[in-house]
Design a protein around this motif. Sequence first.
Motif, mmCIF file in Angstrom:
data_model
loop_
_atom_site.group_PDB
_atom_site.id
_atom_site.type_symbol
_atom_site.label_atom_id
_atom_site.label_comp_id
_atom_site.label_asym_id
_atom_site.label_seq_id
_atom_site.Cartn_x
_atom_site.Cartn_y
_atom_site.Cartn_z
ATOM 1 N N GLU A 158 35.423 12.728 90.566
ATOM 2 C CA GLU A 158 36.017 12.475 91.880
ATOM 3 C C GLU A 158 37.337 13.216 92.026
ATOM 4 O O GLU A 158 38.160 13.212 91.118
ATOM 5 C CB GLU A 158 36.245 10.981 92.073
ATOM 6 N N CYS A 159 37.503 13.825 93.191
ATOM 7 C CA CYS A 159 38.813 14.418 93.475
ATOM 8 C C CYS A 159 39.549 13.569 94.504
ATOM 9 O O CYS A 159 40.721 13.783 94.744
ATOM 10 C CB CYS A 159 38.695 15.879 93.915
ATOM 11 N N GLY A 160 38.874 12.594 95.122
ATOM 12 C CA GLY A 160 39.528 11.654 96.017
ATOM 13 C C GLY A 160 39.183 11.883 97.476
ATOM 14 O O GLY A 160 38.130 12.410 97.812
ATOM 15 N N THR A 161 40.109 11.476 98.355
ATOM 16 C CA THR A 161 39.936 11.651 99.785
ATOM 17 C C THR A 161 40.123 13.127 100.128
ATOM 18 O O THR A 161 40.468 13.934 99.264
ATOM 19 C CB THR A 161 40.971 10.812 100.559
ATOM 20 N N ARG A 162 39.956 13.485 101.404
ATOM 21 C CA ARG A 162 40.137 14.887 101.807
ATOM 22 C C ARG A 162 41.538 15.369 101.434
ATOM 23 O O ARG A 162 41.712 16.466 100.905
ATOM 24 C CB ARG A 162 39.912 15.037 103.315
ATOM 25 N N ALA A 163 42.543 14.550 101.725
ATOM 26 C CA ALA A 163 43.935 14.948 101.422
ATOM 27 C C ALA A 163 44.147 15.072 99.912
ATOM 28 O O ALA A 163 44.800 16.013 99.444
ATOM 29 C CB ALA A 163 44.909 13.943 102.025
ATOM 30 N N GLU A 164 43.605 14.139 99.148
ATOM 31 C CA GLU A 164 43.743 14.196 97.688
ATOM 32 C C GLU A 164 43.003 15.403 97.117
ATOM 33 O O GLU A 164 43.483 16.039 96.173
ATOM 34 C CB GLU A 164 43.229 12.902 97.062
ATOM 35 N N CYS A 165 41.853 15.737 97.705
ATOM 36 C CA CYS A 165 41.106 16.919 97.246
ATOM 37 C C CYS A 165 41.863 18.202 97.577
ATOM 38 O O CYS A 165 41.819 19.166 96.810
ATOM 39 C CB CYS A 165 39.709 16.944 97.864
ATOM 40 N N ARG A 166 42.549 18.223 98.706
ATOM 41 C CA ARG A 166 43.372 19.389 99.048
ATOM 42 C C ARG A 166 44.448 19.585 97.981
ATOM 43 O O ARG A 166 44.698 20.699 97.525
ATOM 44 C CB ARG A 166 43.998 19.212 100.428
ATOM 45 N N GLN A 167 45.086 18.495 97.559
ATOM 46 C CA GLN A 167 46.096 18.573 96.495
ATOM 47 C C GLN A 167 45.454 19.011 95.176
ATOM 48 O O GLN A 167 46.048 19.796 94.427
ATOM 49 C CB GLN A 167 46.791 17.220 96.313
ATOM 50 N N ALA A 168 44.245 18.515 94.897
ATOM 51 C CA ALA A 168 43.545 18.900 93.665
ATOM 52 C C ALA A 168 43.207 20.390 93.686
ATOM 53 O O ALA A 168 43.296 21.073 92.662
ATOM 54 C CB ALA A 168 42.279 18.066 93.486
ATOM 55 N N ALA A 169 42.838 20.924 94.859
ATOM 56 C CA ALA A 169 42.544 22.363 94.978
ATOM 57 C C ALA A 169 43.809 23.183 94.744
ATOM 58 O O ALA A 169 43.765 24.219 94.056
ATOM 59 C CB ALA A 169 41.959 22.665 96.356
ATOM 60 N N ARG A 170 44.920 22.736 95.302
ATOM 61 C CA ARG A 170 46.199 23.447 95.077
ATOM 62 C C ARG A 170 46.585 23.426 93.597
ATOM 63 O O ARG A 170 47.048 24.425 93.053
ATOM 64 C CB ARG A 170 47.296 22.829 95.930
ATOM 65 N N ALA A 171 46.402 22.259 92.949
ATOM 66 C CA ALA A 171 46.736 22.157 91.521
ATOM 67 C C ALA A 171 45.816 23.065 90.697
ATOM 68 O O ALA A 171 46.274 23.728 89.759
ATOM 69 C CB ALA A 171 46.609 20.707 91.055
ATOM 70 N N ALA A 172 44.527 23.116 91.053
ATOM 71 C CA ALA A 172 43.597 23.987 90.333
ATOM 72 C C ALA A 172 43.969 25.452 90.524
ATOM 73 O O ALA A 172 43.873 26.255 89.589
ATOM 74 C CB ALA A 172 42.165 23.739 90.811
ATOM 75 N N MET A 173 44.435 25.811 91.721
ATOM 76 C CA MET A 173 44.852 27.194 91.981
ATOM 77 C C MET A 173 46.088 27.541 91.156
ATOM 78 O O MET A 173 46.178 28.633 90.604
ATOM 79 C CB MET A 173 45.139 27.392 93.472
ATOM 80 N N GLN A 174 47.031 26.606 91.046
ATOM 81 C CA GLN A 174 48.235 26.857 90.245
ATOM 82 C C GLN A 174 47.890 27.019 88.768
ATOM 83 O O GLN A 174 48.580 27.733 88.042
ATOM 84 C CB GLN A 174 49.245 25.726 90.434
ATOM 85 N N GLN A 175 46.830 26.362 88.331
ATOM 86 C CA GLN A 175 46.386 26.481 86.942
ATOM 87 C C GLN A 175 45.426 27.656 86.764
ATOM 88 O O GLN A 175 44.831 27.809 85.701
ATOM 89 C CB GLN A 175 45.694 25.187 86.502
ATOM 90 N N GLU A 176 45.268 28.427 87.829
ATOM 91 C CA GLU A 176 44.388 29.598 87.849
ATOM 92 C C GLU A 176 42.933 29.245 87.563
ATOM 93 O O GLU A 176 42.181 30.031 87.002
ATOM 94 C CB GLU A 176 44.901 30.685 86.891
ATOM 95 N N ASN A 177 42.523 28.070 87.990
ATOM 96 C CA ASN A 177 41.141 27.628 87.887
ATOM 97 C C ASN A 177 40.482 27.888 89.245
ATOM 98 O O ASN A 177 40.274 26.987 90.050
ATOM 99 C CB ASN A 177 41.072 26.149 87.506
ATOM 100 N N VAL A 178 40.174 29.153 89.488
ATOM 101 C CA VAL A 178 39.661 29.598 90.784
ATOM 102 C C VAL A 178 38.307 28.968 91.086
ATOM 103 O O VAL A 178 38.033 28.583 92.227
ATOM 104 C CB VAL A 178 39.581 31.141 90.834
#
Length: 194
Positions: A158-178
């Motif tokens: 689970e990545c969470g709600t839409r807003a929480e998933c948006r934050q999870a996508a940003r965190a994954a991008m910062q970790q270079e997990n494209v």
Amino acid sequence: MQLNLSAMVFALVAFGWTAAGETSDPILVAGELPLDVIRDCAVDTSSTAQACYGKEAEYTNRWIGRTGKGDLFLVMRVPCTDGNGCRAWFVEKTDKGTSTLLAVDGQFRLYKSASAYPVIQTRTTLSSVHSAYNRFEWTGERYARTESKLVYQIDGSECGTRAECRQAARAAMQQENVDRTVKIWESVHGVSWI
């Protein structure tokens, strides 16, 4: 003489522990189940309900606690005793009979509350991408849904709600997990990347 005195003290304590007409371990027998619990087996079309057809369904119950009116039990069908996708019923047994307070599907957890009735949180898988969380609290007369939340799952987590998933996508991008970033944006936000 000492042994007899100890036995008498134990008997008095045990007698005083229970009220008149009650046992120390409340029980709910199959004949006391509310009709909606028994009828549910006949209308359930899930694969777990196949054990119901052609024979009388068997139920198991667990005493949850005392309420102001009687005793609260959790009731489940025997093939579904894991609470992991089958229907479960919260049944109250009083001196007037038994009644179903809440029927839940999916996984659930109980949390202590200020009243004798626990807070119930359910999790239901809606699809490979969506799950729903619902919270039920006792209002003094019945259970009411007090919170409902739709969450997204990406690759089984689970990545969470839409807003929480948006934050999870940003965190994954910062970790270079494209790869994870793209999966979140495609699955949750409908944005395709080329």
